[in-house]
Scaffold this motif. Structure first.
Motif, PDB file in Angstrom:
ATOM      1  N   LEU B  32       0.951  -1.403  -0.151  1.00  0.00           N
ATOM      2  CA  LEU B  32       0.158   0.048   0.024  1.00  0.00           C
ATOM      3  C   LEU B  32       0.757   1.362   0.129  1.00  0.00           C
ATOM      4  O   LEU B  32       0.580   2.208  -0.622  1.00  0.00           O
ATOM      5  CB  LEU B  32      -0.921   0.119   1.172  1.00  0.00           C
ATOM      6  N   ALA B  33       1.899   1.270   0.776  1.00  0.00           N
ATOM      7  CA  ALA B  33       2.653   2.384   0.778  1.00  0.00           C
ATOM      8  C   ALA B  33       3.294   2.593  -0.337  1.00  0.00           C
ATOM      9  O   ALA B  33       3.618   3.918  -1.022  1.00  0.00           O
ATOM     10  CB  ALA B  33       3.854   1.977   1.823  1.00  0.00           C
ATOM     11  N   GLY B  34       3.834   1.476  -0.966  1.00  0.00           N
ATOM     12  CA  GLY B  34       4.629   1.637  -2.569  1.00  0.00           C
ATOM     13  C   GLY B  34       3.470   2.056  -3.694  1.00  0.00           C
ATOM     14  O   GLY B  34       3.809   3.076  -4.477  1.00  0.00           O
ATOM     15  N   TYR B  35       2.127   1.588  -3.439  1.00  0.00           N
ATOM     16  CA  TYR B  35       1.315   1.794  -4.238  1.00  0.00           C
ATOM     17  C   TYR B  35       0.689   3.390  -4.335  1.00  0.00           C
ATOM     18  O   TYR B  35       0.888   4.401  -5.204  1.00  0.00           O
ATOM     19  CB  TYR B  35      -0.167   1.144  -4.145  1.00  0.00           C
ATOM     20  N   PRO B  46       8.243   5.738   0.097  1.00  0.00           N
ATOM     21  CA  PRO B  46       7.219   5.325   1.060  1.00  0.00           C
ATOM     22  C   PRO B  46       7.312   3.917   1.380  1.00  0.00           C
ATOM     23  O   PRO B  46       7.293   3.713   2.650  1.00  0.00           O
ATOM     24  CB  PRO B  46       5.772   5.804   0.704  1.00  0.00           C
ATOM     25  N   ALA B  47       7.317   2.806   0.521  1.00  0.00           N
ATOM     26  CA  ALA B  47       7.386   1.375   0.623  1.00  0.00           C
ATOM     27  C   ALA B  47       8.718   1.131   1.546  1.00  0.00           C
ATOM     28  O   ALA B  47       8.725   0.303   2.422  1.00  0.00           O
ATOM     29  CB  ALA B  47       7.428   0.597  -0.340  1.00  0.00           C
ATOM     30  N   VAL B 112      13.831  -5.997   1.515  1.00  0.00           N
ATOM     31  CA  VAL B 112      12.958  -4.746   0.942  1.00  0.00           C
ATOM     32  C   VAL B 112      13.676  -3.418   1.146  1.00  0.00           C
ATOM     33  O   VAL B 112      14.077  -2.410   0.074  1.00  0.00           O
ATOM     34  CB  VAL B 112      11.403  -4.462   1.505  1.00  0.00           C
ATOM     35  N   VAL B 113      14.240  -3.067   2.182  1.00  0.00           N
ATOM     36  CA  VAL B 113      15.216  -1.910   2.498  1.00  0.00           C
ATOM     37  C   VAL B 113      16.493  -1.986   1.750  1.00  0.00           C
ATOM     38  O   VAL B 113      16.905  -1.021   1.220  1.00  0.00           O
ATOM     39  CB  VAL B 113      15.589  -2.073   4.060  1.00  0.00           C
ATOM     40  N   PHE B 114      17.086  -3.230   1.715  1.00  0.00           N
ATOM     41  CA  PHE B 114      18.464  -3.266   0.976  1.00  0.00           C
ATOM     42  C   PHE B 114      18.244  -2.914  -0.551  1.00  0.00           C
ATOM     43  O   PHE B 114      18.805  -2.130  -0.875  1.00  0.00           O
ATOM     44  CB  PHE B 114      18.870  -4.789   1.249  1.00  0.00           C
ATOM     45  N   ASP B 122      16.347   8.265  -4.925  1.00  0.00           N
ATOM     46  CA  ASP B 122      16.140   9.420  -3.850  1.00  0.00           C
ATOM     47  C   ASP B 122      17.051   8.891  -2.502  1.00  0.00           C
ATOM     48  O   ASP B 122      17.579   9.641  -1.935  1.00  0.00           O
ATOM     49  CB  ASP B 122      14.802   9.378  -3.360  1.00  0.00           C
ATOM     50  N   PHE B 123      17.428   7.510  -2.604  1.00  0.00           N
ATOM     51  CA  PHE B 123      18.224   7.318  -1.523  1.00  0.00           C
ATOM     52  C   PHE B 123      19.910   7.154  -1.820  1.00  0.00           C
ATOM     53  O   PHE B 123      20.357   6.998  -0.772  1.00  0.00           O
ATOM     54  CB  PHE B 123      17.845   5.835  -1.026  1.00  0.00           C
ATOM     55  N   ARG B 124      20.122   7.586  -3.030  1.00  0.00           N
ATOM     56  CA  ARG B 124      21.562   7.258  -3.511  1.00  0.00           C
ATOM     57  C   ARG B 124      22.492   8.371  -2.807  1.00  0.00           C
ATOM     58  O   ARG B 124      23.690   8.071  -2.443  1.00  0.00           O
ATOM     59  CB  ARG B 124      21.659   7.915  -5.126  1.00  0.00           C
TER      60      ARG B 124
END
Lengths: 229, 266
Positions: B32-35, B46-47, B112-114, B122-124
Motif C-alpha cells: 500500500l505504501a508503494g502504491y 514510502p514502501a 526490501v530495505v536493502f 532518492d536514497f543514493r
C-alpha cells in the motif's frame, strides 16, 4: 505401584477429593466409577501429574508425581482436543517421537483394528474417530500405568463392545496397571478386575468385581446404585 | 534431541498461521505504501520507509508469537504438558520456533530495505554520508539489539504467563491477572531502583562500547545550541548491562520452567 496417601484436592470454590487413600497394583484393570463431579477425572489428573494435590502425596513406582511422570504414565484425557493440522499418521508419528516407549508396530495394529484412515486430517475426524485415535495413542505406549478418562465417550454404542474387547488385547497386564473412568459401566464390566466407587470426593467402596458377583450377587451397576441411594 | 526436534517442528507448524499473517500484513503495508507512493509521484520511497519502520517493531514479534502459541495451547494443555521432556525444553521449542518465524519476517523487511537503498535513486545520496561497512555494522548492531529485546520481552511474558496460570486455578482469573500485573510492576520498579545504585554500576559498568566506535566512518555534521551538550552516557553502553539483563532473563526462564513442571494445572 500407585499410591495416593490422604489426598485432598480443592479447586477455587469446590473440594473435588477429600483425603482419599488408594493403592493400585500392576496387573489389574481398575474401574473408577461415580456420578458427574464426583472426583474421577481429578483422580486421574492427579496420578498423571497434571494437577497437584492440595494435601497428601501421590507416588507412582515410589516416585513423587509431577508433570514429568508422563515417562511412566500414559494418559487419555476426557477432552477432545488434538492438533488439527496433523493427519492421523502425523499425529501418531508426533506422539511416537515424544515418548521413547511408543510402540509404532502396536500403533499400526491398533489403527487397523480401529479402522482409522492414516491420511485423514484430525480436524476432519468425527467425534467417534477422534475417540479411537485417543485410545490408539494411549495404548500404543509400553508404560507401567495407563489412565483412561471416559475412553468410550463419543463412540457409537454399536462399536463400543468390539472396542472394549480390543482393549484387552492391547494391554500388557503383566507389566501394566490400567485405570478407567466411565459412565458406560455395562460395556466395561467384563474388562474390570476391581471397581472403585467415588462419591462426593470420597472413596465410597472398592470391590473385586468377581467377589462382588459371587459374594454380593450384584453387578457393578446394582452395587453403584446401592451406594448412591 | 530427536524428541525436542519433533516438538520444535510441531511448534513451528502451530505458529505458522501467525507467521503467515505477519508476512501478509507486511506485504499489504509495504504494498500500500508503494502504491500510494507511486500514485503521488514519490516512487517506492514510502514502501522502503514502511519496511524500515517495521524492522524495529520486531522487538514485539516474539511476545506476540508466544502469546498466540500459548493461547492455542490453552485448550490442549493436557497434550502439551503430558510430555516427559523438561519444562525448559517445552518452552525452548516455542521460543526457538518464534525466533525462526521472526527471522523470516525480519529478513523480508531487510531485503526490501536493502533493495530500496540500492535501486531507489532518492536514497543514493545516503551513500554520501554512509558507507556500506557502516550500514552493515550499524544494521548488525541494531538487529542484535532487536533480537535481544525481543527475547527479553518474551521471557518476561512467559514468566508472567506461568505465574498467571499457576494462580488462576487457585484464585480465579481476575485476581490472578491483577497479581501477575502487580508482580510485573513490582519487579520493574525494583529493577529500576537497583539501576540507580552504586552496586548496579559496579556490576554492569564494564566492557564499555562507544556508539562512536560502531558508527565510526559516518561522515555527517551537526551543531548544538550554545551551552547544550550530549551526556557521556548516551554515547556509550556497557557489555556488563547486557550480561546483567541476560542473567535476569535466564533466572526468569528457569523459574518459569520449574513452575511449568511443578505448579501448572490443566
Amino acid at each position: 505401584m500407585i499410591t495416593l496417601d490422604h489426598v485432598t484436592k480443592r479447586y477455587l470454590k469446590t473440594t473435588a477429593l477429600r483425603g482419599i487413600n488408594l493403592h493400585l497394583e500392576t496387573g489389574k484393570i481398575y474401574g473408577l466409577i461415580g456420578s458427574n463431579g464426583s472426583g474421577k477425572s481429578t483422580t486421574l489428573k492427579l496420578i498423571a501429574g497434571l494437577i497437584q494435590p492440595t494435601k497428601g502425596t501421590i507416588k507412582v513406582e515410589d516416585i513423587p508425581v509431577d508433570r514429568r511422570i508422563a515417562s511412566k504414565v500414559s494418559y487419555l484425557s476426557e477432552l477432545d482436543e488434538y492438533y488439527g493440522f496433523y493427519t492421523v499418521q502425523q499425529t501418531i508419528d508426533f506422539f511416537g517421537s515424544q515418548f521413547p516407549d511408543f510402540n509404532h508396530e502396536k500403533a499400526e495394529d491398533i489403527r487397523q483394528f480401529m479402522k482409522l484412515d492414516s491420511e485423514s486430517k484430525v480436524k476432519h475426524l468425527s467425534k467417534g474417530n477422534r475417540g479411537r485415535l485417543k485410545i490408539l495413542l494411549t495404548l500404543a505406549r509400553e508404560v507401567p500405568v495407563i489412565l483412561m478418562d471416559e475412553p468410550l465417550s463419543g463412540l457409537d454404542p454399536m462399536v463400543r463392545d468390539s472396542i472394549v474387547k480390543g482393549l484387552i488385547s492391547f494391554i500388557d497386564l503383566e507389566h501394566q496397571v490400567v485405570i478407567i473412568t466411565t459412565h458406560e459401566i455395562k460395556e466395561v464390566e467384563t474388562l474390570l478386575d476391581e471397581v472403585i466407587a467415588i462419591k462426593d470426593g470420597e472413596i465410597a467402596g472398592q470391590y473385586n468385581v468377581d467377589d462382588l458377583r459371587i459374594e454380593q450377587n450384584m453387578n457393578i451397576v446394582e452395587w453403584m446404585t446401592r451406594i448412591y441411594e | 534431541m530427536d524428541a525436542w526436534w519433533h516438538l520444535f517442528k510441531k511448534e513451528f507448524r502451530l505458529g505458522m498461521p501467525a507467521m503467515l499473517f505477519t508476512i501478509i500484513a507486511f506485504v499489504v503495508i509495504v504494498g500500500l505504501a508503494g502504491y500510494f507512493g507511486i500514485k503521488h509521484g514519490q516512487g517506492t520511497e514510502p514502501a522502503i520507509i514502511a519496511a524500515l519502520i517495521l524492522i524495529p517493531i520486531h522487538v514485539f514479534y516474539l511476545i506476540c508469537y508466544m502469546f498466540d502459541s500459548l493461547q492455542k495451547e490453552r485448550k490442549k494443555l493436557h497434550l502439551w504438558l503430558h510430555n516427559p521432556l523438561p519444562g525448559y525444553s517445552l518452552l525452548l521449542a516455542k521460543l526457538v520456533s518464534g525466533l525462526m518465524a521472526m527471522t523470516i519476517t525480519l529478513f523480508l523487511c531487510c531485503v526490501v530495505v536493502f533493495i530500496g537503498l540500492n535501486f531507489q535513486n532518492d536514497f543514493r545520496e545516503i551513500f554520501d554520508v554512509f558507507t556500506w561497512p557502516n550500514i552493515i555494522s550499524t544494521g548488525l548492531f541494531s538487529l542484535i539489539n532487536i533480537y535481544l529485546l525481543a527475547l527479553d520481552f518474551c521471557i518476561w511474558f512467559i514468566f508472567l504467563w506461568v505465574i498467571y496460570r499457576m494462580l488462576s486455578r487457585r484464585l480465579g482469573g481476575l485476581i490472578s491477572f491483577i497479581i501477575s500485573l502487580a508482580l510485573f510492576c513490582l519487579l520493574v520498579y525494583l529493577e529500576n531502583l537497583l539501576a540507580k545504585t552504586h552496586v548496579y554500576d559496579v556490576l554492569t559498568h564494564w566492557g564499555r562500547i562507544s556508539i562512536v566506535d560502531i558508527v565510526s566512518g559516518f561522515n555527517f555534521n551537526f551543531s548544538l545550541d550554545p551551552g547544550s551538550h550530549i551526556p557521556a552516557d548516551t554515547t556509550a553502553f556497557y557489555l556488563g548491562s547486557y550480561v546483567f539483563e541476560a542473567i535476569i532473563v535466564i533466572i526468569l526462564f528457569l523459574i518459569s520452567s520449574w513452575i511449568l513442571d511443578k505448579k501448572i494445572e490443566v
